[in-house]
Design an enzyme around this catalytic site. Structure first.
Site, PDB file in Angstrom:
ATOM      1  CB  SER A  11     -19.933  27.917 -26.772  1.00  0.00           C
ATOM      2  OG  SER A  11     -21.277  27.462 -26.786  1.00  0.00           O
ATOM      3  CE  LYS A  59     -17.871  31.858 -24.868  1.00  0.00           C
ATOM      4  NZ  LYS A  59     -16.707  31.956 -23.956  1.00  0.00           N
ATOM      5  CE1 TYR A  80     -21.513  32.529 -24.220  1.00  0.00           C
ATOM      6  CE2 TYR A  80     -22.219  30.541 -25.363  1.00  0.00           C
ATOM      7  CZ  TYR A  80     -21.445  31.157 -24.405  1.00  0.00           C
ATOM      8  OH  TYR A  80     -20.599  30.402 -23.623  1.00  0.00           O
TER       9      TYR A  80
END
Length: 322
Positions: free
Chosen positions: A126, A154, A150
């Site tokens: 991402s 990632k 997040y």
């Protein structure tokens, strides 16, 4: 050839499986094209509506090592790892995000290593791995500096995949995806969910909220191009990955205002006026930490492609409504 798809019941997982069952085959670790004999569709809920006899649906908790081992032990040739907790939910529930986005991914790599046949592994990363002071157009050499749980999760996966590949345990490729739009279905807990929502809902006569400034710059990719790029990523020979296993995919850089203008031009004022601006500081903080434009030089050299105009993304979704 046996293929495992995690997150199979999700939007990209289903789209990928639908594409795979139409393929003549994929290349194996030796570069030889092989017919697909089995696709194991793994998710916590059952994938429905696909009747191809090669598709085996299995349901369970990907973070459960014993359950996952029962699948990986089947001598999987290739893995598309799409299962993940999305950005907003990962920020709200740290333990769940770490359990699914990091712990389960490492378990998958470890089990693939234990099998010992160096399967091809394609994962999705991402743009959330970036943050801080960024240039207007982000180069492939940009240092990662995630501003969310997040993004950190990632980034950890990217590093793990690169090292497991370096050691010859897996043949990994991490495709750093732009925001996928326009996604059909219902909104999810991703911070970027509004990107599809401000197009999808108005086109179906439903009001939508935009929680960020119209000047917010976004990096987008259509669902069709996302699936094409996932398969291309799998098909690349490892010797072509001269600049690493993590690849910033090409996308389309547009502002929220440009998206709304395109919606107005295509669907008219009545549709565009269904979008109302309601700033949400939490979402703005996350989304504004992401880059809005990339050079993606490495990816383009490898043959990856993005969309050329925002109208293509909107018109692509309109076709799904017919």
């Amino acid at each position: 050839m046996k293929i495992l798809v995690t997150g199979a019941a999700g939007f990209l997982g289903r789209q990928l499986i639908e594409r795979l069952i139409t393929c003549k085959g994929l290349t194996d670790k030796n570069g030889q094209q092989q017919a697909i004999s089995q696709i194991i569709a793994c998710d916590r809920v059952a994938l429905e509506g696909i009747s191809d006899p090669r598709v085996e649906v299995v349901c369970g908790d990907i973070a459960d090592r014993h359950w996952l081992a029962s699948i990986i032990d089947r001598q999987i040739d290739s893995i598309f790892h799409l299962a993940a907790i999305v950005s907003g939910q990962a920020e709200q529930d740290f333990e769940l995000g770490m359990r699914i986005n990091v712990d389960a991914t490492r378990q998958l790599f470890e089990l693939a290593r234990a099998v010992g046949n160096c399967p091809k592994v394609v994962i999705t990363s991402s743009v959330a791995v970036f943050g801080g002071a960024l240039p207007q157009v982000v180069p492939d050499s940009q240092v990662w500096m995630p501003q969310s749980s997040y993004g950190t999760q990632k980034a950890l996966n990217d590093l793990l995949l690169a090292d497991y590949s370096r050691r010859g345990y897996i043949d990994g490729r991490s495709l750093r995806m732009p925001t996928i739009a326009v996604r059909p279905g219902k909104p999810n807990q991703a911070a970027s969910s509004f990107v599809s929502g401000i197009i999808r809902e108005p086109l179906q006569g439903i009001a939508a909220v935009c929680p960020v400034s119209p000047q917010t710059q976004l990096w987008l990719l259509s669902p069709e191009k996302a699936i094409e790029n996932l398969i291309l990523g799998h098909e690349l020979d490892a010797t072509a990955l001269t600049q690493g296993r993590v690849i910033n995919l090409p996308g389309l850089s547009v502002s929220v205002q440009q998206m709304l203008d395109s919606l107005r031009n295509i669907a008219g004022d009545n549709v565009a006026n269904l979008v109302r601006l309601e700033p949400d500081q939490k979402i703005e903080k996350i989304v504004n930490s992401w880059p809005g434009d990339f050079e993606a030089t490495y990816a383009k050299h490898l043959g990856f492609r993005g969309e050329q105009h925002i109208d293509n993304l909107i018109n692509g979704f309109i076709k799904t409504l017919k």
